[in-house]
Scaffold this active site. Structure first.
Site, mmCIF file in Angstrom:
data_model
loop_
_atom_site.group_PDB
_atom_site.id
_atom_site.type_symbol
_atom_site.label_atom_id
_atom_site.label_comp_id
_atom_site.label_asym_id
_atom_site.label_seq_id
_atom_site.Cartn_x
_atom_site.Cartn_y
_atom_site.Cartn_z
ATOM 1 N N ASN A 9 0.867 -1.178 0.000
ATOM 2 C CA ASN A 9 0.000 0.000 0.000
ATOM 3 C C ASN A 9 0.904 1.229 0.000
ATOM 4 O OD1 ASN A 9 -1.787 2.055 0.457
ATOM 5 N ND2 ASN A 9 -2.374 1.407 2.525
ATOM 6 N N TRP A 10 0.964 1.874 -1.143
ATOM 7 C CA TRP A 10 1.899 3.001 -1.283
ATOM 8 C C TRP A 10 1.374 4.274 -0.615
ATOM 9 C CZ3 TRP A 10 3.972 2.974 -7.068
ATOM 10 C CH2 TRP A 10 4.680 1.781 -7.276
ATOM 11 N N LYS A 11 0.122 4.288 -0.241
ATOM 12 C CA LYS A 11 -0.475 5.489 0.372
ATOM 13 C C LYS A 11 -0.226 6.703 -0.551
ATOM 14 C CE LYS A 11 -0.010 3.177 4.768
ATOM 15 N NZ LYS A 11 0.220 3.227 6.217
ATOM 16 N N HIS A 94 -9.169 1.083 5.226
ATOM 17 C CA HIS A 94 -7.866 1.308 5.855
ATOM 18 C C HIS A 94 -8.025 2.259 7.050
ATOM 19 C CE1 HIS A 94 -3.752 2.541 6.538
ATOM 20 N NE2 HIS A 94 -3.417 1.409 5.953
ATOM 21 N N GLU A 96 -6.391 4.684 8.027
ATOM 22 C CA GLU A 96 -6.228 6.111 7.721
ATOM 23 C C GLU A 96 -7.498 6.679 7.095
ATOM 24 O OE1 GLU A 96 -2.594 5.577 5.552
ATOM 25 O OE2 GLU A 96 -1.662 4.943 7.425
ATOM 26 N N GLU A 166 -4.953 -5.044 10.526
ATOM 27 C CA GLU A 166 -3.908 -4.040 10.732
ATOM 28 C C GLU A 166 -4.144 -3.358 12.070
ATOM 29 O OE1 GLU A 166 -2.095 -2.785 6.661
ATOM 30 O OE2 GLU A 166 -3.689 -1.401 7.174
ATOM 31 N N GLY A 172 2.966 2.166 10.759
ATOM 32 C CA GLY A 172 3.886 3.289 10.594
ATOM 33 C C GLY A 172 4.623 3.655 11.871
ATOM 34 N N SER A 212 3.972 -2.304 10.105
ATOM 35 C CA SER A 212 5.435 -2.340 10.264
ATOM 36 C C SER A 212 6.063 -3.668 9.846
ATOM 37 C CB SER A 212 5.837 -1.982 11.701
ATOM 38 O OG SER A 212 5.402 -0.672 12.017
ATOM 39 N N GLY A 233 3.156 -1.178 4.175
ATOM 40 C CA GLY A 233 3.179 0.246 3.864
ATOM 41 C C GLY A 233 4.589 0.691 3.527
ATOM 42 N N GLY A 234 5.267 1.279 4.502
ATOM 43 C CA GLY A 234 6.579 1.899 4.294
ATOM 44 C C GLY A 234 7.578 1.032 3.545
HETATM 45 P P1 13P Z 1 3.438 0.279 7.582
HETATM 46 O O1 13P Z 1 3.923 -1.002 6.954
HETATM 47 O O2 13P Z 1 4.167 1.496 7.108
HETATM 48 O O3 13P Z 1 3.354 0.171 9.082
HETATM 49 O O4 13P Z 1 1.923 0.495 7.072
HETATM 50 C C1 13P Z 1 1.032 -0.550 7.165
HETATM 51 C C2 13P Z 1 -0.191 -0.190 6.413
HETATM 52 O O5 13P Z 1 -0.912 0.706 6.798
HETATM 53 C C3 13P Z 1 -0.482 -0.913 5.167
HETATM 54 O O6 13P Z 1 -1.759 -0.634 4.710
#
Ligand code: 13P
Length: 249
Positions: A9-11, A94, A96, A166, A172, A212, A233-234
């Site tokens: 997920n590149w956000k 998600h 967020e 999640e 994050g 993470s 994510g990251g």
């Molecule tokens: P991180 O891997 O950066 O913690 O993010 C997880 C995430 O929100 C994937 O959708």
């Protein structure tokens, strides 16, 4: 039999040139795998990403969508629009989207229903917040999130559902759920679905862990029997790291 999936997920990251570079590097470094590999770039780069990766084993998915077909919804994107640019899977719910953009279970129910009705797969995200974890209410929070949004679905609908647990406190933050914490929750999720539906549906749905995930912890987390992969994510923003996570499944 359920599928193994590693999804990135590149956000709100990566412009067009960065999308090109990251996907090109990822295709070069892709380990051989039986798992499904997915990436979710931003809306504006979906078409480009789809064209670039169409001959690879990478599936391009969207990070969100609206529930309506079309109309006066400034700034929104419909399922049909996604499908016409080659996107057949969408992340919904998600944390967020829930916490920053106020998406609640009622709205997410409409989005999931639309995605499934349009023949798309919904990658439904859910998970407790830190306060829920500390208060010991995390199982009931997750059960409520699942039942509010998914438990009206028909049995056949579950073929189009991917779950992504999640825990919000692990997103994050660098703080990962331990493999034991992930397994405990994933087993609970499967048991909850088996009780509501049946063992077959519970056994066939892929449940990803997100929060993470990194090359250093992916193998241990993915080794858990009820963890079918990760939503990253990251670490999905670096080709080497994401390739290493794919290799860990
Ligand atoms: P991180 O891997 O950066 O913690 O993010 C997880 C995430 O929100 C994937 O959708």
């Amino acid at each position: 039999m359920r599928k193994k999936i590693v999804a990135g997920n590149w956000k709100m990251n990566n412009d067009l040139a960065q999308t090109d570079l990251l996907l090109t590097e990822l295709m070069q470094r892709m380990p051989s795998t039986d798992a499904e590999v997915m990436v979710a770039p931003t809306f504006v780069n979906l078409r480009y990403a789809y064209e670039l990766t169409r001959k690879s084993n990478i599936e391009v998915m969207a990070q969100n969508m609206h529930f309506a077909d079309s109309g006066a919804f400034t700034g929104e994107i419909s399922a049909e629009m996604l499908k016409t640019v080659g996107v057949n899977t969408v992340i919904l719910g998600h944390s967020e989207r829930r916490s920053i953009f106020g998406e609640d279970d009622a709205l997410l129910t409409k989005k999931v229903d639309t995605a499934l009705a349009k023949g798309m797969k919904a990658m439904f995200c859910f998970g407790e917040e830190l306060a829920d974890r500390k208060a010991g209410s995390y199982f009931s929070v997750v059960e409520t999130q699942l039942s509010n949004v998914l438990f009206h679905l028909k049995e056949k609908d579950w073929q189009q559902v991917i779950l992504a647990y999640e825990p919000v406190w692990a997103i994050g933050t660098g703080e990962t759920a331990t493999p034991e914490q992930a397994q405990e929750m994933h087993a609970f999720i499967r048991k909850t679905i088996a009780e509501k539906y049946n063992e077959t549906i519970a056994g066939n749905v892929s449940i990803l862990y997100g929060g993470s995930v990194k090359p250093a912890n992916a193998k241990e987390i993915f080794a858990q029997p009820d963890v079918d992969g990760g939503l990253v994510g990251g670490a999905s923003l670096k080709a080497d790291d994401f390739a290493a996570i794919i290799a860990a499944i």
